[in-house]
Design a protein around this motif. Structure first.
Motif, PDB file in Angstrom:
ATOM      1  N   ASN A  72       0.850  -1.554   0.149  1.00 29.55           N
ATOM      2  CA  ASN A  72       0.199  -0.087   0.024  1.00 29.55           C
ATOM      3  C   ASN A  72       0.853   1.102  -0.152  1.00 29.55           C
ATOM      4  O   ASN A  72       1.871   1.132   0.320  1.00 29.55           O
ATOM      5  CB  ASN A  72      -1.017   0.056   1.157  1.00 29.55           C
ATOM      6  N   GLN A  76       0.486  10.465   4.212  1.00 21.49           N
ATOM      7  CA  GLN A  76       0.184  10.744   5.697  1.00 21.49           C
ATOM      8  C   GLN A  76       0.390  12.148   6.080  1.00 21.49           C
ATOM      9  O   GLN A  76       1.115  12.899   5.057  1.00 21.49           O
ATOM     10  CB  GLN A  76       1.083   9.662   6.621  1.00 21.49           C
ATOM     11  N   ALA A  81       4.280   7.182   2.889  1.00 23.83           N
ATOM     12  CA  ALA A  81       4.265   5.597   3.306  1.00 23.83           C
ATOM     13  C   ALA A  81       4.176   4.858   2.383  1.00 23.83           C
ATOM     14  O   ALA A  81       3.240   4.811   1.429  1.00 23.83           O
ATOM     15  CB  ALA A  81       3.124   5.460   4.411  1.00 23.83           C
ATOM     16  N   TYR A  83       3.718   0.725   2.383  1.00 22.73           N
ATOM     17  CA  TYR A  83       3.826  -0.668   3.287  1.00 22.73           C
ATOM     18  C   TYR A  83       3.850  -1.502   2.516  1.00 22.73           C
ATOM     19  O   TYR A  83       3.237  -2.071   1.544  1.00 22.73           O
ATOM     20  CB  TYR A  83       2.309  -0.471   3.968  1.00 22.73           C
ATOM     21  N   HIS A  84       4.979  -2.502   2.858  1.00 22.10           N
ATOM     22  CA  HIS A  84       5.108  -3.625   2.038  1.00 22.10           C
ATOM     23  C   HIS A  84       5.067  -4.847   2.902  1.00 22.10           C
ATOM     24  O   HIS A  84       6.047  -5.033   3.995  1.00 22.10           O
ATOM     25  CB  HIS A  84       6.944  -3.511   1.656  1.00 22.10           C
ATOM     26  N   SER A  85       4.376  -5.753   2.702  1.00 26.02           N
ATOM     27  CA  SER A  85       3.978  -6.850   3.588  1.00 26.02           C
ATOM     28  C   SER A  85       5.127  -7.798   3.599  1.00 26.02           C
ATOM     29  O   SER A  85       5.693  -8.568   4.437  1.00 26.02           O
ATOM     30  CB  SER A  85       2.700  -7.459   3.217  1.00 26.02           C
ATOM     31  N   TYR A  88       8.117  -7.379   5.989  1.00 23.52           N
ATOM     32  CA  TYR A  88       7.590  -7.598   7.102  1.00 23.52           C
ATOM     33  C   TYR A  88       7.667  -9.249   7.433  1.00 23.52           C
ATOM     34  O   TYR A  88       8.040  -9.867   8.611  1.00 23.52           O
ATOM     35  CB  TYR A  88       6.308  -7.210   7.574  1.00 23.52           C
ATOM     36  N   SER A 114       6.698  -2.956   8.769  1.00 22.45           N
ATOM     37  CA  SER A 114       6.184  -3.051   7.097  1.00 22.45           C
ATOM     38  C   SER A 114       6.137  -1.740   6.422  1.00 22.45           C
ATOM     39  O   SER A 114       5.958  -1.381   5.433  1.00 22.45           O
ATOM     40  CB  SER A 114       5.017  -3.772   7.000  1.00 22.45           C
ATOM     41  N   CYS A 115       6.219  -0.635   7.413  1.00 26.55           N
ATOM     42  CA  CYS A 115       5.975   0.799   7.072  1.00 26.55           C
ATOM     43  C   CYS A 115       7.451   1.479   6.860  1.00 26.55           C
ATOM     44  O   CYS A 115       8.274   1.667   7.527  1.00 26.55           O
ATOM     45  CB  CYS A 115       5.241   1.531   7.971  1.00 26.55           C
ATOM     46  N   ARG A 117       8.898   5.074   5.745  1.00 28.89           N
ATOM     47  CA  ARG A 117       8.306   6.423   5.712  1.00 28.89           C
ATOM     48  C   ARG A 117       9.268   7.501   4.950  1.00 28.89           C
ATOM     49  O   ARG A 117      10.426   7.456   5.358  1.00 28.89           O
ATOM     50  CB  ARG A 117       8.064   6.771   7.324  1.00 28.89           C
TER      51      ARG A 117
END
Length: 155
Positions: A72, A76, A81, A83-85, A88, A114-115, A117
């Protein structure tokens, strides 16, 4: 920062103007480099790249009606951001990313589980993000996701 948008294009139009070019470039890098099978969608109020139900009918364990999330991107309050699963869930990829980031970016990595920034859009390592996006196919993500879920159930 919650942005009410029905499409990725509408989302980008609603973010601060000084972030739009970098955010669009980030989105395009992901679209260009993600392996075939991932689909772009609006997900959790962000632009998401997911494994569709046609590939993984079980969907996301939190809400099986939703496709399996993978990446995602969001604007923000104070940063962009990513977000890469996979970062993680896969220690090897996380290690690789951290090492490459320090080689390519002059600023310190600001990363949670997973974020990732990016407070300064000028410091987004677009080519590195492209390489990161290429590393996991939808099939590999499904396999990793299922392994992670199995290990959680064992605990």
């Amino acid at each position: 920062m919650n942005i009410d948008a029905k499409t990725p294009e509408e989302y980008i139009q609603k973010i601060p103007e000084n972030r739009q070019a970098a955010f669009s470039r980030l989105r395009n890098i992901l679209k260009k480099n993600l392996p075939p099978g991932f689909e772009e969608t609006m997900s959790y109020g962000m632009i998401g790249f997911v494994v569709p139900h046609s590939m993984y009918p079980e969907g996301y364990h939190v809400d099986p009606k939703l496709p399996l999330p993978f990446i995602n991107i969001a604007s923000q309050k104070n940063f962009i951001a990513l977000y890469h699963s996979g970062i993680y869930a896969d220690e090897e990829i996380e290690k690789w990313f951290r090492e490459e980031y320090t080689k390519q970016v002059p600023t310190k990595l600001d990363m949670g589980k997973s974020c990732i920034r990016f407070k300064n859009p000028d410091h987004i390592p677009f080519e590195l993000i492209g390489e990161l996006a290429e590393k996991i196919t939808p099939e590999e993500w499904i396999s990793t996701y299922e392994e992670v879920m199995k290990s959680r159930k064992r605990k």
